[in-house]
Design an enzyme around this catalytic site. Structure first.
Site, PDB file in Angstrom:
ATOM      1  N   THR A 128      -2.486  -6.677   3.874  1.00 47.50           N
ATOM      2  CA  THR A 128      -3.792  -7.001   3.308  1.00 47.50           C
ATOM      3  C   THR A 128      -3.720  -8.133   2.296  1.00 47.50           C
ATOM      4  O   THR A 128      -2.705  -8.314   1.610  1.00 47.50           O
ATOM      5  CB  THR A 128      -4.383  -5.761   2.611  1.00 47.50           C
ATOM      6  OG1 THR A 128      -5.533  -6.117   1.843  1.00 47.50           O
ATOM      7  CG2 THR A 128      -3.371  -5.129   1.665  1.00 47.50           C
ATOM      8  N   GLU A 131      -5.143  -8.062  -0.398  1.00 45.85           N
ATOM      9  CA  GLU A 131      -5.081  -7.451  -1.728  1.00 45.85           C
ATOM     10  C   GLU A 131      -3.672  -7.518  -2.311  1.00 45.85           C
ATOM     11  O   GLU A 131      -3.485  -7.331  -3.507  1.00 45.85           O
ATOM     12  CB  GLU A 131      -5.557  -6.000  -1.660  1.00 45.85           C
ATOM     13  CG  GLU A 131      -7.040  -5.831  -1.390  1.00 45.85           C
ATOM     14  CD  GLU A 131      -7.921  -6.170  -2.585  1.00 45.85           C
ATOM     15  OE1 GLU A 131      -7.434  -6.038  -3.730  1.00 45.85           O
ATOM     16  OE2 GLU A 131      -9.088  -6.564  -2.379  1.00 45.85           O
ATOM     17  N   TYR A 144      -3.886   0.892  -4.059  1.00 37.71           N
ATOM     18  CA  TYR A 144      -3.933   0.549  -2.635  1.00 37.71           C
ATOM     19  C   TYR A 144      -3.024  -0.634  -2.345  1.00 37.71           C
ATOM     20  O   TYR A 144      -2.200  -0.603  -1.420  1.00 37.71           O
ATOM     21  CB  TYR A 144      -5.375   0.226  -2.236  1.00 37.71           C
ATOM     22  CG  TYR A 144      -5.500  -0.469  -0.895  1.00 37.71           C
ATOM     23  CD1 TYR A 144      -5.302   0.224   0.294  1.00 37.71           C
ATOM     24  CD2 TYR A 144      -5.819  -1.825  -0.820  1.00 37.71           C
ATOM     25  CE1 TYR A 144      -5.414  -0.400   1.524  1.00 37.71           C
ATOM     26  CE2 TYR A 144      -5.926  -2.469   0.402  1.00 37.71           C
ATOM     27  CZ  TYR A 144      -5.726  -1.751   1.566  1.00 37.71           C
ATOM     28  OH  TYR A 144      -5.835  -2.389   2.783  1.00 37.71           O
ATOM     29  N   LYS A 188       0.450  -0.821  -0.165  1.00 38.46           N
ATOM     30  CA  LYS A 188       0.566  -1.758   0.943  1.00 38.46           C
ATOM     31  C   LYS A 188       1.736  -2.731   0.741  1.00 38.46           C
ATOM     32  O   LYS A 188       2.311  -3.227   1.709  1.00 38.46           O
ATOM     33  CB  LYS A 188      -0.736  -2.539   1.107  1.00 38.46           C
ATOM     34  CG  LYS A 188      -1.842  -1.776   1.833  1.00 38.46           C
ATOM     35  CD  LYS A 188      -1.502  -1.593   3.301  1.00 38.46           C
ATOM     36  CE  LYS A 188      -2.669  -1.066   4.095  1.00 38.46           C
ATOM     37  NZ  LYS A 188      -2.358  -0.955   5.542  1.00 38.46           N
TER      38      LYS A 188
END
Length: 383
Positions: A133, A135, A157, A161
């Site tokens: 991701t 992010e 999160y 990840k």
């Protein structure tokens, strides 16, 4: 014989589009879904095949990335040529409330898949796609972000990840596995989860135009994201696993847009112009004008009196509860590698994406009257 694909998170937005894409290519697709007392297969119901059908090419399995024995058994039974690990606790805001589960599912869950493939002796057969991701970049160290940009995650999160990303790289290098990361920037669609900000916006704007809702509350209107269409992005996933050599790829449009601008574009799809006034938590969006011809065509003539009555009224407001403890202000990807190496070219631009989402939600809001109460509350709880 057809190729066999195993998709975790098959009932999600990406899982549904990828399933449809692979089935058209002649794959047999196995999907993992979590057990629930409620049906959660809406996105793939049009693809579903009864278990009694002979030679069916879509088979669902109950499973969870937090259960290593379950994951290992499914991989052993299906003997997949390709695994697409799309399952995750994927809501950034919620990950602050459930950090341990997020780490278990998103981080260690990836390890469970990689280790199962290794232990089952499928290293030379099975190719693995790990859904990474944008992010990961968090507090961005470089603009735009590319494969070599340092990571700086800003949420549980993203940190989970990050583990998933590096354990994929590690297994690729340690065991010569064909395991790749797709670093996907924000990708949306008409079937995006209702609590993600783009879908929250298009649903709320549709409801406001239909007179079902007064206003929508959002968080950081100045946050900038690189938004693409999920239909384009699942094609990139497929292309990544067709390469002779495993690698990691940024999948993005290379264009960044403010949340505030996305809101304006959503309203504009119905011919409604809004202006923002104020700053910070006091910023609000007001209806400035209505193009009646466009509104009648896109929304419906019978709803015109409703929207005209809302001129100069507040339809967008800021609620601090939607602010993240650590915010990611700017994400914009450099898709050069994916375009040159994979030959990937997205078909949708941002206006096309917004138009697709608004068309879908206007139809949905007209159809699903239950959203007047319970659905509205759920939609506005998260961002």
């Amino acid at each position: 014989m057809s190729k066999v694909a195993l998709i975790t998170g098959i009932t999600g937005q990406d899982g549904a589009y990828l399933t449809e894409y692979l089935l058209k290519k002649g794959y047999t697709v196995h999907g993992i879904k979590r057990r629930s007392s409620l049906f959660n297969t809406d996105r793939i119901d049009h693809l579903y095949q009864d278990p009694h059908v002979v030679n069916r090419n879509l088979i669902l399995h109950y499973g969870d990335l937090t259960d290593s024995m379950n994951i290992t058994r499914i991989i052993q039974e299906t003997q997949p040529d390709e695994i697409y690990n799309l399952a995750a606790m994927s809501h950034v805001k919620v990950s602050f409330d459930s950090p341990e589960y997020t780490a278990n599912a998103d981080g260690i869950g990836t390890l469970r898949i990689l280790e199962a493939v290794r232990l089952l002796g499928l290293t030379n057969k099975t190719r693995i796609y790990q859904a990474s991701t944008s992010e990961l970049y968090g507090l961005v160290q470089e603009v735009p972000q590319k494969e070599t940009t340092p990571f700086y995650p800003r949420s549980p999160y993203a940190v989970a990840k990050l583990y998933g990303y590096w354990i994929t790289v590690n297994y690729r290098e340690a065991y010569n596995m064909h395991a790749s990361n797709g670093i996907l920037f924000n990708h949306e669609s008409p079937i995006r989860g209702e609590t993600f900000v783009t879908r929250k916006i298009t649903r709320a704007v549709s409801r406001i135009m239909l007179g079902m809702q007064e206003k929508v509350y959002l968080g950081n209107l100045s946050a900038r994201r690189d938004w693409g269409h999920a239909k384009d992005y699942v094609k990139a996933m497929y292309l990544i696993l067709q390469q002779d050599t495993a690698s990691d790829y940024v999948i993005a449009t290379g264009i960044t847009t403010e949340v505030r601008e996305f809101v304006k574009m959503a309203f504009a799809e119905g011919g409604v112009e809004i202006n923002f006034r104020g700053e910070g938590v006091d910023e609000k969006g007001y209806i400035a004008s209505v193009d009646e011809k466009v509104f009648k065509e896109k929304v419906g003539e019978e709803y015109l009196p409703v929207i005209l009555s809302k001129k100069d009224t507040v339809v967008v407001a800021v609620d601090p509860q939607y602010f993240r403890p650590t915010e990611v202000e700017l994400l914009i990807g450099d898709p050069t590698k994916s375009k040159t190496t994979l030959g990937w070219e997205p078909k949708y631009d941002l206006p096309g994406l917004v138009a697709d989402m608004m068309e879908g939600d206007i139809k949905l809001m007209k159809k699903d009257s239950y959203l007047k109460d319970g659905g509205y509350r759920i939609m506005n709880y998260f961002e």
